[in-house]
Write a protein that holds these residues in place. Sequence first.
Motif, mmCIF file in Angstrom:
data_model
loop_
_atom_site.group_PDB
_atom_site.id
_atom_site.type_symbol
_atom_site.label_atom_id
_atom_site.label_comp_id
_atom_site.label_asym_id
_atom_site.label_seq_id
_atom_site.Cartn_x
_atom_site.Cartn_y
_atom_site.Cartn_z
ATOM 1 N N ARG A 13 -6.419 7.405 -3.177
ATOM 2 C CA ARG A 13 -5.346 6.275 -3.684
ATOM 3 C C ARG A 13 -4.000 6.904 -3.976
ATOM 4 O O ARG A 13 -2.927 6.084 -3.827
ATOM 5 C CB ARG A 13 -5.688 5.798 -4.983
ATOM 6 C CG ARG A 13 -4.850 4.685 -5.535
ATOM 7 C CD ARG A 13 -5.385 3.936 -6.734
ATOM 8 N NE ARG A 13 -6.294 2.950 -6.199
ATOM 9 C CZ ARG A 13 -5.870 1.783 -5.803
ATOM 10 N NH1 ARG A 13 -4.527 1.515 -5.603
ATOM 11 N NH2 ARG A 13 -6.776 0.696 -5.487
ATOM 12 N N ILE A 17 -0.035 4.980 -4.294
ATOM 13 C CA ILE A 17 0.407 4.539 -5.776
ATOM 14 C C ILE A 17 1.608 5.360 -5.993
ATOM 15 O O ILE A 17 2.591 4.899 -6.574
ATOM 16 C CB ILE A 17 -0.815 5.194 -6.744
ATOM 17 C CG1 ILE A 17 -1.916 4.005 -6.815
ATOM 18 C CG2 ILE A 17 -0.015 5.343 -8.112
ATOM 19 C CD1 ILE A 17 -1.278 2.772 -7.556
ATOM 20 N N LEU A 20 4.650 3.781 -4.150
ATOM 21 C CA LEU A 20 4.770 2.516 -4.877
ATOM 22 C C LEU A 20 5.575 2.862 -6.122
ATOM 23 O O LEU A 20 6.640 1.980 -6.308
ATOM 24 C CB LEU A 20 3.566 1.804 -5.219
ATOM 25 C CG LEU A 20 3.899 0.307 -6.177
ATOM 26 C CD1 LEU A 20 4.720 -0.475 -5.547
ATOM 27 C CD2 LEU A 20 2.328 -0.342 -6.472
ATOM 28 N N GLY A 46 4.919 -5.027 -11.206
ATOM 29 C CA GLY A 46 4.366 -3.822 -10.478
ATOM 30 C C GLY A 46 3.481 -2.918 -11.124
ATOM 31 O O GLY A 46 2.342 -2.569 -10.758
ATOM 32 N N MET A 50 -0.488 -2.621 -11.332
ATOM 33 C CA MET A 50 -1.385 -1.094 -10.893
ATOM 34 C C MET A 50 -2.571 -0.784 -11.925
ATOM 35 O O MET A 50 -3.291 -0.066 -11.235
ATOM 36 C CB MET A 50 -0.334 -0.035 -10.733
ATOM 37 C CG MET A 50 0.594 -0.074 -9.591
ATOM 38 S SD MET A 50 1.345 1.509 -9.451
ATOM 39 C CE MET A 50 2.853 1.134 -10.806
ATOM 40 N N LEU A 53 -5.993 -2.221 -10.676
ATOM 41 C CA LEU A 53 -6.349 -1.362 -9.478
ATOM 42 C C LEU A 53 -6.667 -0.045 -9.565
ATOM 43 O O LEU A 53 -7.661 0.189 -8.743
ATOM 44 C CB LEU A 53 -5.069 -1.548 -8.265
ATOM 45 C CG LEU A 53 -4.416 -2.950 -7.918
ATOM 46 C CD1 LEU A 53 -3.358 -2.957 -7.159
ATOM 47 C CD2 LEU A 53 -5.578 -3.695 -7.428
ATOM 48 N N ILE A 54 -6.018 0.806 -10.385
ATOM 49 C CA ILE A 54 -6.174 2.090 -10.461
ATOM 50 C C ILE A 54 -7.758 2.050 -11.303
ATOM 51 O O ILE A 54 -8.601 2.894 -10.955
ATOM 52 C CB ILE A 54 -5.432 2.767 -11.448
ATOM 53 C CG1 ILE A 54 -4.123 2.977 -10.422
ATOM 54 C CG2 ILE A 54 -5.814 4.319 -11.794
ATOM 55 C CD1 ILE A 54 -2.827 3.516 -11.195
ATOM 56 N N SER A 68 -8.824 -8.008 -6.254
ATOM 57 C CA SER A 68 -7.975 -6.804 -6.144
ATOM 58 C C SER A 68 -7.348 -6.701 -4.707
ATOM 59 O O SER A 68 -6.078 -6.339 -4.913
ATOM 60 C CB SER A 68 -8.986 -5.475 -6.236
ATOM 61 O OG SER A 68 -9.783 -5.626 -4.818
ATOM 62 N N SER A 72 -3.286 -6.444 -4.869
ATOM 63 C CA SER A 72 -2.544 -5.166 -4.052
ATOM 64 C C SER A 72 -1.752 -5.900 -3.098
ATOM 65 O O SER A 72 -0.605 -5.198 -2.720
ATOM 66 C CB SER A 72 -3.477 -4.186 -3.578
ATOM 67 O OG SER A 72 -4.350 -4.844 -2.907
ATOM 68 N N ILE A 75 1.768 -7.236 -4.761
ATOM 69 C CA ILE A 75 2.761 -6.305 -5.168
ATOM 70 C C ILE A 75 3.508 -5.818 -3.861
ATOM 71 O O ILE A 75 4.606 -5.802 -3.925
ATOM 72 C CB ILE A 75 2.151 -5.167 -5.780
ATOM 73 C CG1 ILE A 75 1.307 -5.416 -6.955
ATOM 74 C CG2 ILE A 75 3.076 -3.807 -5.978
ATOM 75 C CD1 ILE A 75 0.366 -4.189 -7.498
#
Length: 229
Positions: A13, A17, A20, A46, A50, A53-54, A68, A72, A75
Amino acid sequence: MSSSPQSERSEHRLPAIAALLVALALYATLPSTFWPPLRFSVVAVGVVAMIPLIALNPARMHRETRWSKYVSSGIAFLLVAANLVAFAQLVTQLVTSTSDDGPRLLLAALQVWLTGIIAYALVYWELDRGGPVTRRHAGRESMPDADFRFPQDEDADAVKEVATQSSEKTGWVASYFDYFYFSLTNSMAFSPTDTMPLSIRAKALMALESATGFILLGLVIARAVSLLK
């Protein structure tokens, strides 16, 4: 404890990330003339988006739910749309501003350009063949149709030292950096380089990225020349 085969196959990931976060930082630090309410709202959305998602995939992306996927992808598209608004504002300012604003606007142009490269790469990464989770875990026979054709997809019959890296022989699939690379080259060359768009939506997105990059480059060159006079 050793990692499972599924975990090892999953894409990490961190690159997406990190990209972003860089894009949000570039967008947030645009000059104050670029409508602060929109900029800070986009950055806040944003950053907040996150977090779940993390939490779902802290290190490697091996799980995906409907929400999810929506978050994602949302965003990525939000950042593209917000950056297009900044692009429109930048074009207006480059055309109408005085010479005193030149250096500030040239820096803003660099920020908008870099943000766009990262944002489009995120969109391509989310769309192609079902996204990063599907690409790594779905079989070739059940994977959604590709939006992009990479060189590795057609190198199986090349010379041995090239063919050994082909997707047919190694199971290779694209990661975020592959999409970032061709987003960068598309924005610089204003055309496909090594990666070709296959679907209508891929062609539309790449055309939009190329067009905005071309317009921005032309105006930046014009502004830079005017500052030298």
